[in-house]
Scaffold this active site. Sequence first.
Site, PDB file in Angstrom:
ATOM      1  N   ASP A  20      -0.956  37.557  15.855  1.00 46.00           N
ATOM      2  CA  ASP A  20      -2.405  37.431  16.018  1.00 46.00           C
ATOM      3  C   ASP A  20      -2.720  36.508  17.175  1.00 46.00           C
ATOM      4  OD1 ASP A  20      -5.211  37.596  14.246  1.00 46.00           O
ATOM      5  OD2 ASP A  20      -5.006  35.801  15.492  1.00 46.00           O
ATOM      6  N   TYR A  24      -7.318  32.163  23.372  1.00 45.43           N
ATOM      7  CA  TYR A  24      -6.122  31.306  23.281  1.00 45.43           C
ATOM      8  C   TYR A  24      -5.392  31.215  24.631  1.00 45.43           C
ATOM      9  CZ  TYR A  24      -6.717  32.524  18.297  1.00 45.43           C
ATOM     10  OH  TYR A  24      -7.218  32.780  17.057  1.00 45.43           O
ATOM     11  N   LYS A  34      -8.809  39.395  20.210  1.00 47.61           N
ATOM     12  CA  LYS A  34     -10.242  39.218  19.916  1.00 47.61           C
ATOM     13  C   LYS A  34     -11.054  39.012  21.192  1.00 47.61           C
ATOM     14  CE  LYS A  34      -8.415  36.518  16.083  1.00 47.61           C
ATOM     15  NZ  LYS A  34      -7.255  35.800  16.623  1.00 47.61           N
ATOM     16  N   HIS A  90     -14.581  37.707  18.044  1.00 47.51           N
ATOM     17  CA  HIS A  90     -14.049  36.395  17.641  1.00 47.51           C
ATOM     18  C   HIS A  90     -15.073  35.566  16.849  1.00 47.51           C
ATOM     19  CE1 HIS A  90     -10.687  33.442  18.978  1.00 47.51           C
ATOM     20  NE2 HIS A  90     -11.110  33.142  17.776  1.00 47.51           N
TER      21      HIS A  90
END
Length: 275
Positions: free
Chosen positions: A44, A49, A74, A108
């Site tokens: 994930d 990120y 996301k 997200h």
Amino acid sequence: MEYFKLNNGVMIPKVGLGVSQIPSDVDGVAVVVNAIEAGYKAIDTAEFYGNEDMVGKGIKTSGVAREGIFVTTKVHNQAQQTDDGPIKAFEASLKKLDLDYIDLYLIHWPYPGRFVQTYKALESIYKRGLVKAIGISNFKQHHIQELEKHWEVKPAANQYEHHPYLTQKDVREYCQDEDIQVIAYSPLGRGSTDLLTSDIITSLANKYAKTPAQIILRWNIDNGVAAIPKTTNIARLRENINIFDFKLEKADIEAINSLNQGIRVIRDPDDPSSY
Ligand code: A2P
């Protein structure tokens, strides 16, 4: 590995690796490779990120077949602010991951005033066959009710903070009634609370001859919730998927449910500073 079935028939591993906090001095590609070698079938990540390329490299390096790994990413907030933002963000994610499809693509955060539009973009991506499933993240009941007025394709999953100190029973029951798979992020309470050393969890760990983390992860699964614990440590990677040889008794699940204190380790989706 065991799987839950999403509302469109796609199978999602019950436990996956979350990669939101890999420290900069850790070799993230090696973490992904170690996880896949340990038996993980799901990773994930997220545009936010900044490590989709690392995940893509890890998958390639591991040599796993594409269909043997379930990849979630996301679309973040910035991309939600324009109509073509989500499509561009998706294309960029696909490129960074170096994949030709994504298994699960999520919004997200429910960006106020924009998330319905973003979801429409996700539906168009889904209809083009570029994702196996689409869904939402950090959506509370009121966000889902707003989205429900507009969706053509029901979200397959809602990923949000879920652990014994933050059970959000109303959201879980709403999702489960709607056949939307709940995915827990920070399923261990992110290690920053005393959850792993609390009396109930440690006594259950003794009772089942498992570790506190395994008890909490099993509690997620036994509540029908998939989980994406984070760790970069090989022993803990193994520990966190070694939970399929036992089940919690109903009374023990309820004892853990009763630990809920509404403690968030990540910000509240209704907090404007989330956007
Ligand atoms: P580490 O990376 O040193 O293993 P969450 O997924 O709930 O956000 O929790 C992540 C945190 O919990 C990380 O700090 C991670 O630290 C720690 N953690 C992950 N797995 C375990 C485990 N099996 N036992 C104890 N701590 C763990």
